[in-house]
Enzyme design. Structure first.
Site, short mmCIF file in Angstrom:
data_model
loop_
_atom_site.label_atom_id
_atom_site.label_comp_id
_atom_site.label_asym_id
_atom_site.label_seq_id
_atom_site.Cartn_x
_atom_site.Cartn_y
_atom_site.Cartn_z
N HIS A 133 0.67 -1.07 -0.05
CA HIS A 133 -0.14 -0.26 -0.04
C HIS A 133 1.18 0.84 -0.19
O HIS A 133 2.24 1.04 0.24
CB HIS A 133 -0.79 -0.30 1.04
CG HIS A 133 -0.27 0.09 2.73
ND1 HIS A 133 0.27 0.66 2.93
CD2 HIS A 133 -0.25 -1.16 3.63
CE1 HIS A 133 0.89 0.85 4.38
NE2 HIS A 133 0.88 -0.72 4.79
N CYS A 162 3.66 -4.81 6.44
CA CYS A 162 3.54 -4.49 4.98
C CYS A 162 4.67 -4.02 4.39
O CYS A 162 5.37 -3.27 5.03
CB CYS A 162 1.86 -4.01 5.10
SG CYS A 162 0.42 -3.81 5.86
#
Length: 311
Positions: free
Chosen positions: A195, A211
């Site tokens: 992301h 992440c």
């Protein structure tokens, strides 16, 4: 009819319990939280965002204290000194604008910038290789390197999941810690994804809860290049994995992933090393047990672990 109603009620309670449990797990595993303002408070503010702030200020030479994830007096003074040097109002308060200023200051000391000069999508089959050692994502087209992006990976205490995954969901404009794009990976033990970020100064470092972060400008380009199902391989450092029970079909977890890696290392094909004891891993087990004359089942047991040199 009465027993059917009871069964449905019990089923609904179980579903509600599992949903709540998953939600609690997600809170622990995903760091993609809305940006909050940081300031000197009583009691003192704590959190991973303060850990990041201290690390970036330390890299720039403003923070001399211990990186303790606490917005204390030393952190406050470091923020004010940075604001003064950058020509900003000396408030000691950290808002989104300060994260951007930090990123610009760090980029002046580094070659890491948003680099998406290439806008044309790859013509071949796209896959991604994320190198945690280099903090770099390479986009592959039919297995050949096509383009590279700088990324941030998980910090030492919350490393990114090493293995072979797939993108299972895509979404736009989530905002907050997700930045402008979100692509979820099929890691079976938590929520991890690729992301954007509202902390661009973290790119090129180990800073997240696992992440993969990208510059917002870069992640917009990648989002259009990949589809649900795109394969993603992550390499890098990881914590030691222990196997403390027999492994069976339908098991999932990091222990299964280690077992798959060992099978592959001994010449058997378990499919993707994705922590799922599925069809390909069962085929590899059948061949493995046949060749080594082990019990004709699909379980990874102590004999299997011994042969595969799993401690």
């Amino acid at each position: 009819m009465y027993f059917i109603k009871i069964f449905i009620l019990v089923l609904l309670i179980l579903i509600l319990f599992m949903t709540n449990t998953l939600a609690e797990e997600n809170k622990e595993l995903c760091d993609c939280k809305p940006l909050r303002n940081l300031s000197l408070h009583n009691p003192l503010m704590e959190g991973d965002d303060i850990w990041e702030l201290q690390q970036q200020l330390k890299d720039l030479g403003f923070y001399k204290g211990e990186i303790n994830s606490i917005y204390d007096w030393q952190t406050y003074l470091a923020v004010r000194n940075f604001q003064y040097t950058s020509g900003l109002k000396e408030t000691g308060i950290v808002k989104e604008e300060l994260w951007v200023e930090l990123a610009e200051a760090l980029n002046k000391r580094s070659t890491i910038t948003a680099t998406n000069k290439r806008s044309q999508a790859p013509e071949g089959k796209v896959s991604l290789l994320i190198n945690g050692y280099k903090r770099q994502m390479t986009v592959l087209s039919d297995g050949e390197a096509y383009y590279s992006f700088p990324v941030a990976i998980g910090k030492a205490s919350t490393k990114s999941p090493i293995g072979e995954w797939a993108i299972i969901a895509k979404d736009k404009d989530w905002g907050g810690g997700f930045g402008v794009r979100w692509m979820r990976l099929n890691v079976p033990w938590g929520i991890y994804g690729i992301h954007g970020t509202n902390k661009p100064g973290s790119i090129g470092s180990a800073a997240s809860h696992g992440c993969i972060r990208m510059f917002n400008r870069d992640v917009k380009v990648l989002y259009d290049w990949v589809e649900v199902g795109t394969r993603v391989k992550i390499i890098g450092r990881r914590d030691k994995i222990e196997i403390n029970h027999d492994l069976k079909p339908r098991n999932v977890g990091a222990d299964v992933l280690l077992f798959q890696e060992k099978l592959r290392g001994y010449g058997f094909n378990p499919g993707y090393t994705d922590g799922r004891f599925g069809g390909d891993t069962k085929k590899a087990m059948e061949e493995f047990k046949y060749i080594y004359g082990l019990k004709d089942d699909l379980e990874g047991d102590q004999n299997s672990f011994y042969i595969l040199n799993i401690q």
